[in-house]
Design a protein around this motif. Structure first.
Motif, PDB file in Angstrom:
ATOM      1  N   GLU A  26       0.694  -1.189  -0.037  1.00 31.58           N
ATOM      2  CA  GLU A  26       0.111  -0.057  -0.122  1.00 31.58           C
ATOM      3  C   GLU A  26       0.841   1.280  -0.112  1.00 31.58           C
ATOM      4  OE1 GLU A  26      -4.146  -1.377   2.266  1.00 31.58           O
ATOM      5  OE2 GLU A  26      -2.217  -1.007   3.481  1.00 31.58           O
ATOM      6  N   TRP A  27       1.946   1.259   0.842  1.00 29.37           N
ATOM      7  CA  TRP A  27       3.006   2.545   0.658  1.00 29.37           C
ATOM      8  C   TRP A  27       3.534   2.701  -0.899  1.00 29.37           C
ATOM      9  CZ3 TRP A  27       2.920   6.258   3.388  1.00 29.37           C
ATOM     10  CH2 TRP A  27       2.628   6.326   4.895  1.00 29.37           C
ATOM     11  N   GLU A  28       3.579   1.422  -1.459  1.00 31.31           N
ATOM     12  CA  GLU A  28       3.997   1.584  -2.952  1.00 31.31           C
ATOM     13  C   GLU A  28       2.921   2.445  -3.678  1.00 31.31           C
ATOM     14  OE1 GLU A  28       7.246   0.942  -3.471  1.00 31.31           O
ATOM     15  OE2 GLU A  28       6.569   1.685  -5.777  1.00 31.31           O
ATOM     16  N   LEU A  29       1.590   1.812  -3.469  1.00 37.05           N
ATOM     17  CA  LEU A  29       0.606   2.677  -4.005  1.00 37.05           C
ATOM     18  C   LEU A  29       0.843   4.090  -3.719  1.00 37.05           C
ATOM     19  CD1 LEU A  29      -2.695   0.895  -3.662  1.00 37.05           C
ATOM     20  CD2 LEU A  29      -1.630   1.632  -5.767  1.00 37.05           C
ATOM     21  N   VAL A  30       1.053   4.393  -2.558  1.00 39.85           N
ATOM     22  CA  VAL A  30       1.128   5.991  -2.244  1.00 39.85           C
ATOM     23  C   VAL A  30       2.298   6.524  -2.918  1.00 39.85           C
ATOM     24  CG1 VAL A  30       1.506   7.446  -0.256  1.00 39.85           C
ATOM     25  CG2 VAL A  30      -0.114   5.553   0.035  1.00 39.85           C
ATOM     26  N   ARG A  31       3.288   5.926  -2.932  1.00 40.46           N
ATOM     27  CA  ARG A  31       4.571   6.347  -3.446  1.00 40.46           C
ATOM     28  C   ARG A  31       4.387   6.625  -5.122  1.00 40.46           C
ATOM     29  NH1 ARG A  31       7.365   2.219  -0.728  1.00 40.46           N
ATOM     30  NH2 ARG A  31       7.919   2.963   1.318  1.00 40.46           N
ATOM     31  N   ARG A  32       3.493   5.762  -5.629  1.00 38.02           N
ATOM     32  CA  ARG A  32       3.459   6.070  -7.004  1.00 38.02           C
ATOM     33  C   ARG A  32       2.503   7.227  -7.510  1.00 38.02           C
ATOM     34  NH1 ARG A  32       3.139   0.162  -7.736  1.00 38.02           N
ATOM     35  NH2 ARG A  32       1.157   0.219  -8.605  1.00 38.02           N
ATOM     36  N   THR A  33       1.583   7.430  -6.429  1.00 39.71           N
ATOM     37  CA  THR A  33       0.657   8.584  -6.876  1.00 39.71           C
ATOM     38  C   THR A  33       1.294   9.981  -7.098  1.00 39.71           C
ATOM     39  OG1 THR A  33      -0.479   7.640  -4.799  1.00 39.71           O
ATOM     40  CG2 THR A  33      -0.945  10.043  -5.688  1.00 39.71           C
ATOM     41  N   LYS A  34       0.716  10.450  -8.296  1.00 34.95           N
ATOM     42  CA  LYS A  34       1.195  11.686  -8.665  1.00 34.95           C
ATOM     43  C   LYS A  34       1.482  12.852  -7.890  1.00 34.95           C
ATOM     44  CE  LYS A  34       0.672  11.149 -13.707  1.00 34.95           C
ATOM     45  NZ  LYS A  34       0.048  11.597 -14.838  1.00 34.95           N
ATOM     46  N   LEU A  35       2.504  13.671  -7.679  1.00 32.76           N
ATOM     47  CA  LEU A  35       2.788  14.490  -6.791  1.00 32.76           C
ATOM     48  C   LEU A  35       1.481  15.433  -6.585  1.00 32.76           C
ATOM     49  CD1 LEU A  35       4.999  15.349  -4.736  1.00 32.76           C
ATOM     50  CD2 LEU A  35       5.663  16.865  -6.569  1.00 32.76           C
ATOM     51  N   ILE A  76     -11.355  10.476 -11.370  1.00 38.14           N
ATOM     52  CA  ILE A  76     -10.876  11.308 -10.011  1.00 38.14           C
ATOM     53  C   ILE A  76     -10.563   9.952  -9.245  1.00 38.14           C
ATOM     54  CG2 ILE A  76     -11.121  12.761  -8.203  1.00 38.14           C
ATOM     55  CD1 ILE A  76     -13.395  14.064 -10.141  1.00 38.14           C
ATOM     56  N   GLU A  77     -11.328   9.203  -9.149  1.00 39.73           N
ATOM     57  CA  GLU A  77     -11.039   8.023  -8.000  1.00 39.73           C
ATOM     58  C   GLU A  77      -9.709   7.173  -8.183  1.00 39.73           C
ATOM     59  OE1 GLU A  77     -13.097   7.328  -5.652  1.00 39.73           O
ATOM     60  OE2 GLU A  77     -12.936   5.084  -5.043  1.00 39.73           O
ATOM     61  N   ARG A  78      -9.240   7.046  -9.390  1.00 40.97           N
ATOM     62  CA  ARG A  78      -8.091   6.148  -9.793  1.00 40.97           C
ATOM     63  C   ARG A  78      -6.876   7.194  -9.594  1.00 40.97           C
ATOM     64  NH1 ARG A  78     -10.821   4.743 -14.649  1.00 40.97           N
ATOM     65  NH2 ARG A  78     -10.461   6.311 -16.318  1.00 40.97           N
ATOM     66  N   LYS A  79      -7.007   8.505  -9.448  1.00 40.64           N
ATOM     67  CA  LYS A  79      -5.726   9.228  -9.255  1.00 40.64           C
ATOM     68  C   LYS A  79      -5.246   9.088  -7.978  1.00 40.64           C
ATOM     69  CE  LYS A  79      -6.943  12.362 -13.130  1.00 40.64           C
ATOM     70  NZ  LYS A  79      -7.245  13.836 -13.181  1.00 40.64           N
ATOM     71  N   TYR A  80      -6.331   8.832  -6.878  1.00 43.76           N
ATOM     72  CA  TYR A  80      -5.780   8.580  -5.510  1.00 43.76           C
ATOM     73  C   TYR A  80      -5.404   7.151  -4.894  1.00 43.76           C
ATOM     74  CZ  TYR A  80      -6.971  13.523  -5.469  1.00 43.76           C
ATOM     75  OH  TYR A  80      -6.983  14.764  -5.748  1.00 43.76           O
ATOM     76  N   PRO A  81      -4.371   7.038  -4.184  1.00 37.24           N
ATOM     77  CA  PRO A  81      -4.009   5.788  -3.779  1.00 37.24           C
ATOM     78  C   PRO A  81      -5.189   4.776  -3.355  1.00 37.24           C
ATOM     79  CG  PRO A  81      -3.077   7.286  -2.328  1.00 37.24           C
ATOM     80  CD  PRO A  81      -3.652   7.986  -3.470  1.00 37.24           C
ATOM     81  N   PHE A 192       7.795  11.095   1.192  1.00 32.09           N
ATOM     82  CA  PHE A 192       8.065  11.827   0.170  1.00 32.09           C
ATOM     83  C   PHE A 192       9.016  11.270  -1.170  1.00 32.09           C
ATOM     84  CE2 PHE A 192       6.467  14.531   3.563  1.00 32.09           C
ATOM     85  CZ  PHE A 192       5.206  14.668   3.069  1.00 32.09           C
ATOM     86  N   ASP A 193       9.453   9.983  -0.839  1.00 30.36           N
ATOM     87  CA  ASP A 193      10.318   9.548  -1.885  1.00 30.36           C
ATOM     88  C   ASP A 193       9.407   9.005  -3.162  1.00 30.36           C
ATOM     89  OD1 ASP A 193      12.139   9.787  -0.058  1.00 30.36           O
ATOM     90  OD2 ASP A 193      12.404   7.314   0.281  1.00 30.36           O
ATOM     91  N   LEU A 194       9.245  10.140  -3.930  1.00 34.11           N
ATOM     92  CA  LEU A 194       8.107   9.954  -4.982  1.00 34.11           C
ATOM     93  C   LEU A 194       9.179   9.828  -6.170  1.00 34.11           C
ATOM     94  CD1 LEU A 194       6.285  12.847  -4.276  1.00 34.11           C
ATOM     95  CD2 LEU A 194       5.458  10.527  -3.722  1.00 34.11           C
ATOM     96  N   GLU A 195       8.321   8.773  -7.076  1.00 35.87           N
ATOM     97  CA  GLU A 195       8.687   8.812  -8.457  1.00 35.87           C
ATOM     98  C   GLU A 195       8.181  10.199  -9.184  1.00 35.87           C
ATOM     99  OE1 GLU A 195       7.995   5.187 -10.646  1.00 35.87           O
ATOM    100  OE2 GLU A 195       8.591   3.929  -8.976  1.00 35.87           O
ATOM    101  N   LEU A 196       9.040  10.773  -9.818  1.00 36.48           N
ATOM    102  CA  LEU A 196       8.765  12.108 -10.395  1.00 36.48           C
ATOM    103  C   LEU A 196       7.990  11.653 -11.866  1.00 36.48           C
ATOM    104  CD1 LEU A 196      11.535  14.583  -9.731  1.00 36.48           C
ATOM    105  CD2 LEU A 196       9.310  14.374  -8.763  1.00 36.48           C
ATOM    106  N   PRO A 197       6.957  12.627 -12.222  1.00 39.05           N
ATOM    107  CA  PRO A 197       6.440  12.102 -13.603  1.00 39.05           C
ATOM    108  C   PRO A 197       7.534  12.055 -14.829  1.00 39.05           C
ATOM    109  CG  PRO A 197       5.189  13.873 -12.645  1.00 39.05           C
ATOM    110  CD  PRO A 197       5.976  13.433 -11.460  1.00 39.05           C
TER     111      PRO A 197
END
Ligand SMILES: [Zn+2]
Ligand SMILES: [Zn+2]
Length: 198
Positions: A26-35, A76-81, A192-197
């Motif tokens: 689930e954290w991975e899902l959060v990290r993959r969310t666009k900034l 909209i729904e699928r943009k959020y983890p 905040f270890d994010l993958e940037l788009p």
């Protein structure tokens, strides 16, 4: 999801609710969310929401979302983890400061009370236009978001985490390479270890 602006009423007391433990997946899902969406999720408290017990099983809820919800809601729904439209105030999770180990500035400690919804929901047409509003709780009982972090939100301010009292390293330049992005500096908060788009 309540779309009305927040209406804070510090006089409302709220009970502590259990915090959701996110799994590594689930954290991975959060990290993959666009900034941009992650910022929205942090502000709305839906990074780690917890669903209330429901009279229908989750599989049936999923069926309703799949078969009944129009496409604009899914967009909209699928943009959020963990989705967007499905969350009520009382299902929201931890505030953004507590998620970043800053319980000393927990949003609801600072506000002196929970966020309270306006007890109004909107009825949308199939193309997303608002066609009516209704009052979900005729008795007017408040539905509140009270940060689920177990920290105390009253009394003396908890001490700031020690590791944050040091000067953080400067952020890496935006033009960094993909390889550099995959290994963030060790002082970077995990959330905040994010993958940037790309
Ligand atoms: Zn806290
Ligand atoms: Zn908090």
């Amino acid at each position: 999801m309540h779309q009305a602006p927040r209406n804070r009423r510090p006089a409302v007391t709220a009970r502590a609710r259990p915090q959701r433990e996110l799994t590594e997946a689930e954290w991975e899902l959060v990290r993959r969310t666009k900034l941009l969406n992650l910022h929205g999720a942090l502000i709305m408290g839906i990074v780690d929401p917890l669903p209330n017990p429901s009279p229908i099983p989750e599989a049936q809820g999923a069926w309703v979302r799949e078969q009944v919800w129009p496409e604009w809601m899914h967009e909209i729904e699928r943009k959020y983890p963990f989705g967007f439209w499905r969350w009520s105030m009382c299902e929201k999770g931890t505030c953004w400061n507590c998620l970043n180990n800053r319980c000393d500035i927990c949003v609801h400690r600072q506000n002196g009370g929970p966020d309270v919804d306006r007890n109004q929901e909107r009825v949308h047409s199939h193309d997303g236009r608002v066609v009516a509003t209704f009052i979900p709780r005729p008795g007017g009982e408040p539905c509140v978001w009270w940060c689920r972090c177990p920290c105390s939100k009253t009394g003396g301010t908890p001490r700031r985490p020690r590791r944050l009292s040091t000067v953080p390293e400067p952020a890496a330049p935006v033009t960094q390479t993909a390889q550099a992005r995959s290994s963030p500096p060790p002082s970077f908060p995990t959330l905040f270890d994010l993958e940037l788009p790309e």
